[in-house]
Design a protein around this motif. Sequence first.
Motif, PDB file in Angstrom:
ATOM      1  N   ARG A  89       0.765  -1.182   0.164  1.00  0.00           N
ATOM      2  CA  ARG A  89       0.130  -0.028   0.105  1.00  0.00           C
ATOM      3  C   ARG A  89       1.112   1.214  -0.064  1.00  0.00           C
ATOM      4  N   HIS A  90       1.869   1.154   0.694  1.00  0.00           N
ATOM      5  CA  HIS A  90       2.800   2.179   0.713  1.00  0.00           C
ATOM      6  C   HIS A  90       4.478   1.651   0.327  1.00  0.00           C
ATOM      7  N   LEU A  91       5.274   2.514  -0.227  1.00  0.00           N
ATOM      8  CA  LEU A  91       6.360   2.158  -0.752  1.00  0.00           C
ATOM      9  C   LEU A  91       7.518   3.324  -0.773  1.00  0.00           C
ATOM     10  N   ILE A  92       8.506   3.463  -0.123  1.00  0.00           N
ATOM     11  CA  ILE A  92       9.446   4.426  -0.212  1.00  0.00           C
ATOM     12  C   ILE A  92      10.600   3.912  -0.634  1.00  0.00           C
ATOM     13  N   LYS A  93      11.236   4.609  -1.595  1.00  0.00           N
ATOM     14  CA  LYS A  93      12.491   4.079  -2.470  1.00  0.00           C
ATOM     15  C   LYS A  93      13.630   5.495  -2.733  1.00  0.00           C
ATOM     16  N   GLU A  94      14.633   5.192  -2.931  1.00  0.00           N
ATOM     17  CA  GLU A  94      15.578   6.057  -3.198  1.00  0.00           C
ATOM     18  C   GLU A  94      15.647   6.162  -4.719  1.00  0.00           C
ATOM     19  N   LYS A  95      16.017   7.272  -5.146  1.00  0.00           N
ATOM     20  CA  LYS A  95      16.229   7.717  -6.552  1.00  0.00           C
ATOM     21  C   LYS A  95      17.340   6.606  -7.050  1.00  0.00           C
ATOM     22  N   ARG A  96      16.858   6.279  -8.309  1.00  0.00           N
ATOM     23  CA  ARG A  96      17.618   5.172  -8.944  1.00  0.00           C
ATOM     24  C   ARG A  96      17.649   3.755  -8.582  1.00  0.00           C
ATOM     25  N   GLU A  97      16.728   3.720  -7.382  1.00  0.00           N
ATOM     26  CA  GLU A  97      16.192   2.030  -7.065  1.00  0.00           C
ATOM     27  C   GLU A  97      15.309   1.657  -7.912  1.00  0.00           C
ATOM     28  N   THR A  98      14.948   0.453  -7.881  1.00  0.00           N
ATOM     29  CA  THR A  98      13.840  -0.165  -8.523  1.00  0.00           C
ATOM     30  C   THR A  98      12.548  -0.403  -7.801  1.00  0.00           C
TER      31      THR A  98
END
Lengths: 114, 116
Positions: A9-18
Amino acid sequence: AAGVIQSPRHLIKEKRETATLKCYPIPRHDTVYWYQQGPGQDPQFLISFYEKMQSDKGSIPDRFSAQQFSDYHSELNMSSLELGDSALYFCASSLDRGSYNEQFFGPGTRLTVL
Amino acid sequence: GDSVTQMEGPVTLSEEAFLTINCTYTATGYPSLFWYVQYPGEGLQLLLKATKADDKGSNKGFEATYRKETTSFHLEKGSVQVSDSAVYFCALSDRGITGGGNKLTFGTGTQLKVEL
């Protein structure tokens, strides 16, 4: 009644991640649609699948890919994430009857790219 | 291509006031028309639909009539409640396309705020 399920439901990622978003349609529905809704924006169509084959394509970046599996669930794969990918991603499913196919929406996955 | 234009918000009304949210569309064929509602933090819910000219969709006191001559599908409710506060999206899809081709084209959404 069973509804469309999306995970996470929620997802936090860094730039350039998948990131991989999953969608489980209503049982016996054969069509899945993916939409992207940016902050304060209207949902934009990305891609759709009918009977496990891509049926239509909208404004989906080349960094994104998707597929529908034999059990009809679908996954949206997003690579080289950018800040602008932060959005609510909706999946909708329908049963193709040819003339009018109501789409049922899932609750969405909120992706935040930092 | 297909497009949907709806009035900008936010629209602020007092409870029991009359609501109209305008929606016009451009489409090459004869689309199906929809109103979706999105409550804060939630997904899209179908509010009502109309699949051919002169059809009237209705649900929960909301109504909209498919007007082919004016390419419009305005949303109306006679007496709004605080619980109607949400974002409303007008949308269309082409009809008669088999095999997963019925993508939805949305308007920009209209935020409705109903106050006591």
